[in-house]
Design an enzyme around this catalytic site. Structure first.
Site, PDB file in Angstrom:
ATOM      1  CG  HIS A  24       6.384 -12.031  -9.781  1.00 43.06           C
ATOM      2  ND1 HIS A  24       7.180 -11.600  -8.747  1.00 43.06           N
ATOM      3  CD2 HIS A  24       7.110 -12.987 -10.429  1.00 43.06           C
ATOM      4  CE1 HIS A  24       8.338 -12.241  -8.776  1.00 43.06           C
ATOM      5  NE2 HIS A  24       8.320 -13.098  -9.779  1.00 43.06           N
ATOM      6  CG  ASP A  44      12.552 -10.419  -1.380  1.00 41.86           C
ATOM      7  OD1 ASP A  44      12.333 -11.072  -2.412  1.00 41.86           O
ATOM      8  OD2 ASP A  44      13.451 -10.718  -0.573  1.00 41.86           O
ATOM      9  CG  LEU A  79       2.978   8.981  -3.624  1.00 45.58           C
ATOM     10  CD1 LEU A  79       3.738   9.014  -2.309  1.00 45.58           C
ATOM     11  CD2 LEU A  79       2.186   7.680  -3.733  1.00 45.58           C
TER      12      LEU A  79
HETATM   13  C1  FPP Z   1      11.051 -10.098  -5.549  1.00 52.71           C
HETATM   14  O1  FPP Z   1      10.385 -11.282  -5.133  1.00 52.71           O
HETATM   15  C2  FPP Z   1      10.183  -9.346  -6.425  1.00 52.71           C
HETATM   16  C3  FPP Z   1      10.473  -9.030  -7.709  1.00 52.71           C
HETATM   17  C4  FPP Z   1      11.743  -9.428  -8.363  1.00 52.71           C
HETATM   18  C5  FPP Z   1       9.520  -8.297  -8.549  1.00 52.71           C
HETATM   19  C6  FPP Z   1       8.618  -7.307  -7.858  1.00 52.71           C
HETATM   20  C7  FPP Z   1       7.469  -7.053  -8.745  1.00 52.71           C
HETATM   21  C8  FPP Z   1       6.186  -6.886  -8.369  1.00 52.71           C
HETATM   22  C9  FPP Z   1       5.754  -6.788  -6.977  1.00 52.71           C
HETATM   23  C10 FPP Z   1       5.064  -6.793  -9.331  1.00 52.71           C
HETATM   24  C11 FPP Z   1       5.225  -6.005 -10.544  1.00 52.71           C
HETATM   25  C12 FPP Z   1       5.519  -4.568 -10.391  1.00 52.71           C
HETATM   26  C13 FPP Z   1       4.758  -3.566 -10.847  1.00 52.71           C
HETATM   27  C14 FPP Z   1       5.331  -2.203 -10.899  1.00 52.71           C
HETATM   28  C15 FPP Z   1       3.390  -3.749 -11.257  1.00 52.71           C
HETATM   29  P1  FPP Z   1      11.049 -12.681  -5.474  1.00 52.71           P
HETATM   30  O2  FPP Z   1      10.491 -13.174  -6.759  1.00 52.71           O
HETATM   31  O3  FPP Z   1      12.534 -12.552  -5.463  1.00 52.71           O
HETATM   32  O4  FPP Z   1      10.545 -13.555  -4.290  1.00 52.71           O
HETATM   33  P2  FPP Z   1      11.342 -14.758  -3.616  1.00 52.71           P
HETATM   34  O5  FPP Z   1      12.578 -14.159  -2.998  1.00 52.71           O
HETATM   35  O6  FPP Z   1      10.384 -15.271  -2.620  1.00 52.71           O
HETATM   36  O7  FPP Z   1      11.648 -15.739  -4.694  1.00 52.71           O
END
Ligand code: FPP
Length: 261
Positions: free
Chosen positions: A54, A37, A148
């Site tokens: 991201h 997150d 893993l």
């Molecule tokens: C939450 O942060 C994160 C996500 C919804 C996506 C997580 C994805 C990745 C880390 C990258 C892609 C994954 C792979 C497998 C390559 P948020 O966008 O909700 O952050 P915020 O709460 O600050 O808005």
């Protein structure tokens, strides 16, 4: 491309190896779950589009997978896309799907040669057909690996997983395979995506939010939680080691009594 992870320790920074040495190698959590997150906030703080957060988050995942493997973690489950994330703007959803696709393209050889088994939990069959194909190929290609287990939660929701389990069990009841009185906790466990995996010992959520967000609802009944205000793109191997060190100081009772030390 990276070299084999275990062949050369010289690229492990000194601070990390110092912290790593403070861990008890005999009580490394077998299963660590991570809610990745704070990507959006990381980007916004820098005046960048959320999607760049991201991208940075995907880079963090690469590093953390490597460190988890080096530490001897058996299963790493990472929340990449939830059943609720479809509500985000189409452009952001597209970027997340592309990142997953690019991640598989760029990492599969490295992961495979380091004996990592890639799995997916969630309704992956609802992804675009080309991505679904890539996901199943990655799973198949690495299925015999014994290192893993990298478990990526994609189009995953804990409630959806439990609903699916109930449907699978109900079908067996209707077919006379299972008697209702014989449905036990184990029956439910057996119908989860994580049927053959241990429950997470440790769940890490960066970025300061203190909630589960529909992640591993059944499996986290006795999981230890670890939170940090650091956003996921800034999460380093040192944070992982710190989380494990804190975990090793916890007294896990599973509803029983305190262990005498
Ligand atoms: C939450 O942060 C994160 C996500 C919804 C996506 C997580 C994805 C990745 C880390 C990258 C892609 C994954 C792979 C497998 C390559 P948020 O966008 O909700 O952050 P915020 O709460 O600050 O808005």
């Amino acid at each position: 491309m990276w070299k084999k992870w275990f062949s050369n320790k010289s690229d492990v920074d000194q601070n990390q190896s110092y912290l790593q040495n403070s861990l008890d190698p005999n009580s490394i959590p077998a299963h660590i779950a991570i809610i990745m997150d704070g990507n959006g906030r990381w980007a916004q703080k820098r005046g960048l589009p959320r999607t760049l957060g991201h991208h940075a988050g995907a880079e963090t995942l690469r590093n953390i997978v490597k460190t988890a493997a080096e530490l001897g973690v058996k299963v790493l489950t990472a929340y990449a896309f939830s059943t609720e994330n479809w509500k985000r703007p189409a452009e952001e959803v597209d970027v997340l799907m592309r990142l997953l696709s690019d991640y598989l393209d760029s990492e599969i050889d490295e992961l495979d040669s380091n004996n990592v088994q890639i799995r997916f939990i969630g309704k992956t069959d609802e992804l675009a057909p080309s991505l679904y194909h890539k996901v199943t190929q990655a799973q198949k290609r690495t299925s015999k690996n014994t290192g893993l287990i990298l478990n990526l939660a994609v189009n995953y929701g804990g409630r959806a997983e439990l609903t699916r389990a109930v449907q699978l069990i109900a079908r067996k009841v209707a077919a006379g395979v299972i008697a209702p009185d014989n449905i036990s906790e184990q029956t439910i466990q057996d119908h989860l995506y994580t049927a053959d995996l241990p429950d997470p010992d440790l769940l890490i959520r960066p970025s300061g939010d203190l909630r589960l967000s529909n992640f591993l609802l059944w499996q986290s009944a006795y999981t230890e939680f670890w939170f940090t205000n650091t956003n996921w793109p800034d999460f380093t191997p040192d944070h992982l080691i710190q989380a494990i060190a804190d975990y090793q100081r916890r007294d896990r009772r599973f509803g029983g009594l305190k262990t005498s030390k």
